[in-house]
Design a protein around this motif. Structure first.
Motif, PDB file in Angstrom:
ATOM      1  N   SER A   1       1.210  -0.811   0.018  1.00 47.12           N
ATOM      2  CA  SER A   1      -0.310   0.085   0.062  1.00 47.12           C
ATOM      3  C   SER A   1       1.268   1.626   0.003  1.00 47.12           C
ATOM      4  CB  SER A   1      -0.501  -0.291   1.597  1.00 47.12           C
ATOM      5  OG  SER A   1      -1.706  -0.483   1.199  1.00 47.12           O
ATOM      6  N   GLY A   2       1.531   1.016   0.483  1.00 49.55           N
ATOM      7  CA  GLY A   2       2.548   2.443   0.570  1.00 49.55           C
ATOM      8  C   GLY A   2       3.554   3.155  -0.652  1.00 49.55           C
ATOM      9  N   SER A   3       3.619   1.573  -1.205  1.00 51.36           N
ATOM     10  CA  SER A   3       4.655   2.330  -2.421  1.00 51.36           C
ATOM     11  C   SER A   3       3.294   1.424  -3.777  1.00 51.36           C
ATOM     12  CB  SER A   3       5.813   1.296  -2.556  1.00 51.36           C
ATOM     13  OG  SER A   3       5.769   0.135  -2.322  1.00 51.36           O
ATOM     14  N   SER A   4       1.820   2.298  -3.736  1.00 48.71           N
ATOM     15  CA  SER A   4       1.147   1.117  -4.543  1.00 48.71           C
ATOM     16  C   SER A   4       0.908   2.508  -5.343  1.00 48.71           C
ATOM     17  CB  SER A   4       0.446   0.993  -3.896  1.00 48.71           C
ATOM     18  OG  SER A   4      -0.795   1.860  -3.095  1.00 48.71           O
ATOM     19  N   ILE A   5       0.282   1.805  -7.071  1.00 51.91           N
ATOM     20  CA  ILE A   5      -0.163   3.000  -8.487  1.00 51.91           C
ATOM     21  C   ILE A   5      -1.822   3.471  -7.876  1.00 51.91           C
ATOM     22  CG2 ILE A   5      -1.332   2.462 -10.249  1.00 51.91           C
ATOM     23  CD1 ILE A   5       1.704   1.006 -11.489  1.00 51.91           C
ATOM     24  N   MET A   6      -2.481   2.071  -6.727  1.00 51.25           N
ATOM     25  CA  MET A   6      -3.726   2.338  -6.522  1.00 51.25           C
ATOM     26  C   MET A   6      -3.885   1.445  -5.425  1.00 51.25           C
ATOM     27  SD  MET A   6      -6.288   4.447  -7.830  1.00 51.25           S
ATOM     28  CE  MET A   6      -7.671   4.461  -7.626  1.00 51.25           C
ATOM     29  N   CYS A   7      -4.773   1.930  -4.261  1.00 46.97           N
ATOM     30  CA  CYS A   7      -5.375   0.944  -3.156  1.00 46.97           C
ATOM     31  C   CYS A   7      -6.161   1.387  -2.357  1.00 46.97           C
ATOM     32  CB  CYS A   7      -3.881   1.021  -1.901  1.00 46.97           C
ATOM     33  SG  CYS A   7      -3.372   1.798  -0.964  1.00 46.97           S
ATOM     34  N   GLY A   8      -6.918   0.736  -2.083  1.00 53.17           N
ATOM     35  CA  GLY A   8      -8.067   1.084  -0.710  1.00 53.17           C
ATOM     36  C   GLY A   8      -9.284  -0.086  -1.707  1.00 53.17           C
ATOM     37  N   PHE A   9     -10.265   0.538  -0.760  1.00 51.12           N
ATOM     38  CA  PHE A   9     -11.091  -0.883   0.102  1.00 51.12           C
ATOM     39  C   PHE A   9     -12.677  -0.786  -0.919  1.00 51.12           C
ATOM     40  CE2 PHE A   9     -10.635  -0.223   4.558  1.00 51.12           C
ATOM     41  CZ  PHE A   9     -10.253  -1.482   5.269  1.00 51.12           C
ATOM     42  N   LEU A  10     -12.787  -1.481  -1.990  1.00 55.05           N
ATOM     43  CA  LEU A  10     -14.215  -2.255  -2.824  1.00 55.05           C
ATOM     44  C   LEU A  10     -14.919  -3.390  -2.529  1.00 55.05           C
ATOM     45  CD1 LEU A  10     -11.811  -2.511  -6.058  1.00 55.05           C
ATOM     46  CD2 LEU A  10     -13.436  -0.633  -5.569  1.00 55.05           C
ATOM     47  N   GLN A  11     -15.744  -3.625  -2.110  1.00 52.24           N
ATOM     48  CA  GLN A  11     -16.510  -4.080  -2.851  1.00 52.24           C
ATOM     49  C   GLN A  11     -16.167  -5.040  -3.552  1.00 52.24           C
ATOM     50  OE1 GLN A  11     -18.373  -5.404  -0.093  1.00 52.24           O
ATOM     51  NE2 GLN A  11     -18.727  -2.903   0.873  1.00 52.24           N
ATOM     52  N   TYR A  12     -16.125  -6.948  -3.181  1.00 50.52           N
ATOM     53  CA  TYR A  12     -16.651  -7.496  -4.487  1.00 50.52           C
ATOM     54  C   TYR A  12     -16.536  -9.013  -4.068  1.00 50.52           C
ATOM     55  CZ  TYR A  12     -12.920 -11.977  -5.948  1.00 50.52           C
ATOM     56  OH  TYR A  12     -12.822 -12.696  -6.882  1.00 50.52           O
ATOM     57  N   CYS A  13     -17.467  -9.310  -5.242  1.00 49.64           N
ATOM     58  CA  CYS A  13     -18.109 -10.254  -5.461  1.00 49.64           C
ATOM     59  C   CYS A  13     -17.064 -11.483  -6.881  1.00 49.64           C
ATOM     60  CB  CYS A  13     -19.316 -10.316  -5.511  1.00 49.64           C
ATOM     61  SG  CYS A  13     -20.081 -11.743  -5.954  1.00 49.64           S
ATOM     62  N   GLU A  14     -17.009 -12.922  -6.025  1.00 47.19           N
ATOM     63  CA  GLU A  14     -16.722 -14.086  -7.055  1.00 47.19           C
ATOM     64  C   GLU A  14     -18.203 -15.034  -7.379  1.00 47.19           C
ATOM     65  OE1 GLU A  14     -13.017 -16.607  -6.404  1.00 47.19           O
ATOM     66  OE2 GLU A  14     -12.931 -17.205  -8.388  1.00 47.19           O
ATOM     67  N   LYS A  15     -18.377 -15.302  -8.725  1.00 48.42           N
ATOM     68  CA  LYS A  15     -19.779 -15.755  -9.160  1.00 48.42           C
ATOM     69  C   LYS A  15     -20.651 -15.988  -7.996  1.00 48.42           C
ATOM     70  CE  LYS A  15     -16.128 -19.593 -10.198  1.00 48.42           C
ATOM     71  NZ  LYS A  15     -15.652 -20.507 -10.357  1.00 48.42           N
ATOM     72  N   ASN A  16     -20.659 -17.090  -7.332  1.00 42.64           N
ATOM     73  CA  ASN A  16     -22.325 -16.569  -6.628  1.00 42.64           C
ATOM     74  C   ASN A  16     -22.255 -16.756  -4.885  1.00 42.64           C
ATOM     75  OD1 ASN A  16     -24.270 -17.316  -8.560  1.00 42.64           O
ATOM     76  ND2 ASN A  16     -23.518 -18.914  -8.739  1.00 42.64           N
ATOM     77  N   LYS A  17     -20.989 -16.141  -5.100  1.00 41.77           N
ATOM     78  CA  LYS A  17     -20.421 -16.154  -3.007  1.00 41.77           C
ATOM     79  C   LYS A  17     -20.809 -14.660  -2.648  1.00 41.77           C
ATOM     80  CE  LYS A  17     -15.744 -19.020  -3.770  1.00 41.77           C
ATOM     81  NZ  LYS A  17     -14.817 -18.635  -2.986  1.00 41.77           N
ATOM     82  N   PRO A  18     -20.866 -14.017  -1.585  1.00 39.54           N
ATOM     83  CA  PRO A  18     -21.770 -13.139  -0.991  1.00 39.54           C
ATOM     84  C   PRO A  18     -20.715 -11.952  -1.023  1.00 39.54           C
ATOM     85  CG  PRO A  18     -21.106 -15.106   0.759  1.00 39.54           C
ATOM     86  CD  PRO A  18     -21.376 -15.522  -0.376  1.00 39.54           C
ATOM     87  N   TRP A  19     -20.994 -10.558  -1.228  1.00 34.09           N
ATOM     88  CA  TRP A  19     -20.307  -9.694  -1.445  1.00 34.09           C
ATOM     89  C   TRP A  19     -19.252 -10.258  -0.035  1.00 34.09           C
ATOM     90  CZ3 TRP A  19     -19.403  -6.099  -5.988  1.00 34.09           C
ATOM     91  CH2 TRP A  19     -19.942  -6.522  -6.354  1.00 34.09           C
ATOM     92  N   GLN A  20     -17.851  -9.250  -0.428  1.00 34.36           N
ATOM     93  CA  GLN A  20     -17.405  -8.599   0.697  1.00 34.36           C
ATOM     94  C   GLN A  20     -16.617  -7.135   1.049  1.00 34.36           C
ATOM     95  OE1 GLN A  20     -14.290 -11.123   2.017  1.00 34.36           O
ATOM     96  NE2 GLN A  20     -14.339 -12.594  -0.067  1.00 34.36           N
ATOM     97  N   LYS A  21     -16.261  -7.264   2.237  1.00 37.09           N
ATOM     98  CA  LYS A  21     -15.620  -5.572   2.087  1.00 37.09           C
ATOM     99  C   LYS A  21     -13.930  -5.819   1.821  1.00 37.09           C
ATOM    100  CE  LYS A  21     -14.987  -0.922   4.048  1.00 37.09           C
ATOM    101  NZ  LYS A  21     -15.322   0.139   4.518  1.00 37.09           N
TER     102      LYS A  21
END
Length: 611
Positions: free
Chosen positions: A484-504
């Protein structure tokens, strides 16, 4: 033939000499000139023929290397992959392991064996009437885009291959049995798997050479140039893997020289330097022959061992670059000496010459400098964490990492849960650890010498004990804060793969791995939940009725990853970076517009220690 003045002088000064065959001297000169011109034309024809031979030679090389490549693909697809899959279907090990190792190698094999190779063979058979290859390549090279999937999966394949070779005797036995076959040429499976990574740039090199020899007005030029453009585009997908392949090949060679006992074949390991050296004994300064392998993160100090199959070595000591120091020394009896000291051991070494010594010292110092720079980047990443130095450890109260900044133990990487693995704080460094990793107590000076719970590392430092080397870090075990300290982009997003529940999730695209998206549970986690190699993915941000606001999708083949940002502006900033990364180009940091992707992380409230 002379100029006009010369001709006039000849006419008026002397009569023409008549030859017995009726040919004048002037006619003879004229005939000689004609023969010279004829020979010049023949020389030009010879040159043209030579150029055509060069073109034929390049086309022949393309065909011969293609035959050898198809044989290699057949070995990977029909031998290694097929036999491992047969065993996996018996339930010995998961079928998905084999699929993930070999990726789309079957499709690549089919394309080359059933399309490209037959067309090249047919063309070379009719080269006298059709001396061209550009038309064939232009028709088929678009299919080379399938290599993107194989290349992006390559590191994961190497990791799985190593993991299951160690874990499953049956898996290892099948691979070793195939490797003894004559078709393998005494090479490992890893060596053969490098071939597809290196093949597309090989096409690019041959076609560039072909175009250099091809006349500008040749009918094959337009098709060849179009083919080169397509191949060059496909080759960009392989560039990062190509850079790694030579290094990985070297790691494999060293791995074999060390009797396949040292765990060094890993994408994070980078070979720096190797060579013979003399070790001075501590007591009598007698010199003993040794061999050094220097990597970006460690030094392997080896001793030669007898082997009928060539040079082999046994690792005597592994010294980490972390904390390593190099010092030039002077010894009247033993010239060209220098000293390497690390946490594990101190070595007094003698080079073969002053030049050799200088080269070693320079390599060590450069490696240490780069390592320290990366380590400094990691420290800078924890900007809001005031770390306690080793000298102050136990003498000054630490800043505690907040409970909600981690989802796993910062020592053993095991996930926390409310029942069996609760959060505890190390009273010396402030890290959040599990009960197993905090089951040590020492007296802390800042707390009136009271006995407090501390983590394993702090216990070892405060007690003056050497930390035993534990399990090697896996491919996901890189601290989120380090990226994170030497990144092009970082931050929180909501994520979901296939039919799994969304998670932060805490998402990071690091500067040093700008084509990979890392997903963490929290900003201070020491291990990623998963990674997404962005190269070759399709980006879709079209609005669908079921979508959440500010959502977008990454898809490749059957793999689909869904994301949702908090705002449309934040979504567009992520998309600006990702759309560049999926093409294989290095993205730039997007403008913040007065906001920061990490703002929501800084507003998190601290929670109390659950110990």
């Amino acid at each position: 033939m002379g100029d006009g003045g010369a001709e006039q002088d000849e006419e008026h000064s002397a009569p023409q000499t008549v030859r017995t065959d009726g040919e004048t001297e002037e006619e003879k000169d004229s005939g000689t000139a004609t023969e010279s011109e004829h020979r010049s034309e023949e020389g030009s024809a010879d040159q043209k023929e030579t150029n055509e031979q060069k073109l034929f030679k390049i086309a022949s090389e393309l065909l011969q290397t293609e035959k050898a490549y198809v044989a290699r693909l057949n070995l990977l697809d029909q031998e290694f992959c097929t036999k491992l899959m047969e065993e996996a279907n018996k339930g010995t090990f998961p079928v998905d392991v084999v699929k993930n190792i070999f990726s789309n190698i079957s499709s690549i094999h089919t394309f080359h064996s059933q399309f490209l190779l037959p067309d090249l063979e047919k063309r070379m058979g009719e080269w006298a009437s059709k001396p061209r290859i550009g038309d064939i390549l232009q028709k088929l090279t678009p299919f080379l885009k399938m290599y993107a999937e194989y290349v992006k999966n390559f590191d994961k394949a190497m990791e799985l291959l190593k993991q299951w070779t160690d874990r499953s005797p049956q898996f290892k036995s099948i691979i070793q049995e195939i490797q003894t076959q004559e078709a393998c040429g005494s090479l490992t499976l890893q060596h053969h798997m490098l071939e597809p990574v290196q093949r597309v740039p090989r096409y690019e090199m041959l076609l560039k050479d072909y175009l250099k020899k091809l006349p500008e007005d040749d009918p094959d030029r337009r098709d060849s140039e179009k083919s080169l453009e397509i191949i060059a585009t496909a080759a960009t997908h392989s560039n990062s893997a190509i850079r790694k392949s030579d290094n990985l090949k070297k790691l494999l060679e060293i791995y074999e020289l060390l009797g396949e006992e040292e765990d060094i074949v890993h994408p994070s390991n980078e070979f720096i330097k190797e060579g013979h050296i003399l070790k001075l004994a501590a007591r009598n300064t007698s010199a003993m022959e040794r061999y050094l392998y220097l990597f970006n993160n460690m030094l392997l100090y080896c001793v030669p061992k007898f082997s009928l199959g060539g040079p082999k070595y046994t690792v005597r000591t592994r010294i980490g670059v972390d904390g390593m120091q190099v010092l030039e020394t002077h010894n009247e009896d033993y010239p060209h000496t220098f000293q390497v000291s690390g946490k594990e051991r101190l070595l007094e070494l003698q080079a073969s010459s002053e030049q050799d010594k200088t080269a070693w010292v320079k390599a060590f110092r450069k490696t240490i400098e780069i390592f320290q720079q990366k380590n400094e980047s990691f420290k800078n990443a924890l900007k809001d964490v005031e770390e306690v130095s080793k000298k102050e450890l136990g003498k000054r109260a630490p800043r505690w990492i907040r409970d909600n900044e981690v989802t796993m133990c910062m020592m053993c990487k095991e996930p926390f849960n409310a029942l069996t693995r609760r959060r505890h704080h190390c009273r010396a460094c402030g890290y959040v650890v599990c009960y197993k990793c905090s089951d040590n107590k020492v007296q802390l000076e800042y707390d009136g010498n009271k006995t407090n719970k501390v983590c394993k590392d702090c216990f070892s430092i405060l007690k003056g004990e050497t930390v035993a080397e534990g399990k090697k870090k896996g491919i996901l075990e890189i601290e989120a804060a380090q990226f994170s300290g030497s990144s092009i982009m970082c931050g929180f997003l909501q994520y979901c793969e296939k039919n799994k529940p969304w998670q932060k999730v805490w998402c990071v695209i690091p500067e040093k791995e700008s084509l990979v998206l890392y997903l963490y549970g929290a900003p201070q986690d020491v291990k990623a939940q998963c990674t997404i190699p962005l190269l070759g993915y399709s980006v879709d941000d079209s609005v669908r009725p079921t979508d959440t606001p500010a959502s977008f999708r990454l898809s490749q083949s059957k793999s689909v990853h869904n994301f949702s940002a908090e705002t449309e502006d934040l979504k567009q900033r992520w998309l600006k970076v990702i759309r560049v990364a999926v093409t294989g180009e290095v993205p730039e940091c997007p403008p913040t517009n007065g906001t920061n992707a990490t703002e929501d992380s800084s507003t998190q409230e601290a929670s109390t220690d659950s110990s």
